[in-house]
Write a protein that holds these residues in place. Structure first.
Motif, mmCIF file in Angstrom:
data_model
loop_
_atom_site.group_PDB
_atom_site.id
_atom_site.type_symbol
_atom_site.label_atom_id
_atom_site.label_comp_id
_atom_site.label_asym_id
_atom_site.label_seq_id
_atom_site.Cartn_x
_atom_site.Cartn_y
_atom_site.Cartn_z
ATOM 1 N N SER A 1 7.694 4.481 -9.870
ATOM 2 C CA SER A 1 8.579 3.315 -9.997
ATOM 3 C C SER A 1 9.038 3.100 -11.434
ATOM 4 O O SER A 1 9.258 1.977 -11.861
ATOM 5 N N GLU A 2 9.210 4.197 -12.159
ATOM 6 C CA GLU A 2 9.623 4.090 -13.557
ATOM 7 C C GLU A 2 11.137 3.910 -13.714
ATOM 8 O O GLU A 2 11.588 3.378 -14.715
ATOM 9 N N THR A 3 11.916 4.383 -12.736
ATOM 10 C CA THR A 3 13.376 4.300 -12.871
ATOM 11 C C THR A 3 13.980 3.552 -11.684
ATOM 12 O O THR A 3 13.366 3.448 -10.615
ATOM 13 N N VAL A 4 15.178 3.075 -11.882
ATOM 14 C CA VAL A 4 15.909 2.376 -10.832
ATOM 15 C C VAL A 4 16.122 3.290 -9.627
ATOM 16 O O VAL A 4 15.985 2.866 -8.475
ATOM 17 N N GLU A 5 16.423 4.541 -9.885
ATOM 18 C CA GLU A 5 16.654 5.497 -8.797
ATOM 19 C C GLU A 5 15.407 5.663 -7.927
ATOM 20 O O GLU A 5 15.514 5.870 -6.721
ATOM 21 N N GLN A 6 14.239 5.588 -8.531
ATOM 22 C CA GLN A 6 13.002 5.778 -7.782
ATOM 23 C C GLN A 6 12.676 4.604 -6.865
ATOM 24 O O GLN A 6 11.931 4.772 -5.895
ATOM 25 N N VAL A 7 13.189 3.435 -7.144
ATOM 26 C CA VAL A 7 12.873 2.255 -6.335
ATOM 27 C C VAL A 7 14.056 1.760 -5.510
ATOM 28 O O VAL A 7 13.939 0.755 -4.804
ATOM 29 N N ARG B 1 0.844 -1.208 0.000
ATOM 30 C CA ARG B 1 0.000 0.000 0.000
ATOM 31 C C ARG B 1 0.876 1.254 0.000
ATOM 32 O O ARG B 1 0.594 2.215 -0.712
ATOM 33 N N LEU B 2 1.921 1.253 0.803
ATOM 34 C CA LEU B 2 2.815 2.410 0.855
ATOM 35 C C LEU B 2 3.543 2.601 -0.469
ATOM 36 O O LEU B 2 3.695 3.722 -0.944
ATOM 37 N N LEU B 3 3.977 1.514 -1.072
ATOM 38 C CA LEU B 3 4.712 1.611 -2.333
ATOM 39 C C LEU B 3 3.849 2.146 -3.466
ATOM 40 O O LEU B 3 4.369 2.762 -4.404
ATOM 41 N N GLU B 4 2.541 1.946 -3.393
ATOM 42 C CA GLU B 4 1.633 2.462 -4.428
ATOM 43 C C GLU B 4 1.750 3.972 -4.578
ATOM 44 O O GLU B 4 1.494 4.509 -5.652
ATOM 45 N N GLY B 5 2.138 4.655 -3.532
ATOM 46 C CA GLY B 5 2.216 6.106 -3.572
ATOM 47 C C GLY B 5 3.501 6.664 -4.146
ATOM 48 O O GLY B 5 3.676 7.876 -4.198
ATOM 49 N N LEU C 1 13.141 -1.713 -4.080
ATOM 50 C CA LEU C 1 11.903 -2.054 -3.398
ATOM 51 C C LEU C 1 10.730 -1.546 -4.235
ATOM 52 O O LEU C 1 10.526 -0.337 -4.382
ATOM 53 N N HIS C 2 10.003 -2.482 -4.813
ATOM 54 C CA HIS C 2 8.783 -2.178 -5.569
ATOM 55 C C HIS C 2 7.889 -3.402 -5.490
ATOM 56 O O HIS C 2 8.302 -4.457 -4.984
ATOM 57 N N ASP C 3 6.666 -3.273 -5.974
ATOM 58 C CA ASP C 3 5.700 -4.354 -5.798
ATOM 59 C C ASP C 3 6.167 -5.687 -6.377
ATOM 60 O O ASP C 3 5.924 -6.736 -5.794
ATOM 61 N N GLY C 4 6.864 -5.670 -7.497
ATOM 62 C CA GLY C 4 7.349 -6.918 -8.088
ATOM 63 C C GLY C 4 8.338 -7.640 -7.197
ATOM 64 O O GLY C 4 8.278 -8.865 -7.050
ATOM 65 N N VAL C 5 9.229 -6.907 -6.579
ATOM 66 C CA VAL C 5 10.213 -7.505 -5.668
ATOM 67 C C VAL C 5 9.504 -8.084 -4.451
ATOM 68 O O VAL C 5 9.765 -9.216 -4.037
ATOM 69 N N VAL C 6 8.592 -7.313 -3.885
ATOM 70 C CA VAL C 6 7.870 -7.779 -2.686
ATOM 71 C C VAL C 6 7.076 -9.042 -3.004
ATOM 72 O O VAL C 6 7.162 -10.028 -2.269
ATOM 73 N N LYS C 7 6.341 -9.041 -4.093
ATOM 74 C CA LYS C 7 5.548 -10.205 -4.467
ATOM 75 C C LYS C 7 6.434 -11.408 -4.759
ATOM 76 O O LYS C 7 6.077 -12.544 -4.401
ATOM 77 N N ASN C 8 7.579 -11.197 -5.380
ATOM 78 C CA ASN C 8 8.508 -12.280 -5.657
ATOM 79 C C ASN C 8 9.081 -12.867 -4.380
ATOM 80 O O ASN C 8 9.199 -14.085 -4.241
#
Length: 99
Positions: free
Chosen positions: A64-70, A57-61, A86-93
């Motif tokens: 996440s288009e660039t490596v620097e942003q995540v 939920r926090l990451l949704e805000g 840290l982005h939703d794909g990493v967390v889900k994986n």
């Protein structure tokens, strides 16, 4: 919050999360991830799932288009090693079926 190398208790992490939630939402997302790991590693699947969902939920805000942003800002939180990104794909994986 706590030292990056010292292993913090779950209670310390939760206190840090509450403080960060009001001041630094990215840090709060990192701490939520650390709490999800701690609970998962302790076999507390329900609590781990709740922290994974909080992290997502926090990451949704955040963009996440660039490596620097995540890229994570810390190497670890309370003794829990953070992923480099840290982005939703990493967390889900990392959490698979408990998400």
């Amino acid at each position: 919050m706590t030292s990056e190398t010292r292993v913090a208790s779950v209670e310390e992490l939760e206190t840090g999360f509450q403080r960060e939630l009001g001041t630094d939402r990215w840090a709060a997302a990192e701490t939520a991830y650390a709490l999800a790991v701690r609970h998962r590693d302790g076999g507390n699947w329900d609590q781990s799932r709740e922290w994974v969902q909080q992290c997502l939920r926090l990451l949704e805000g955040f963009p996440s288009e660039t490596v620097e942003q995540v890229a994570t800002k810390r190497l670890s939180v309370g003794g829990v090693q953070l992923p480099t990104y840290l982005h939703d794909g990493v967390v889900k994986n990392r959490f698979g079926d408990i998400v």
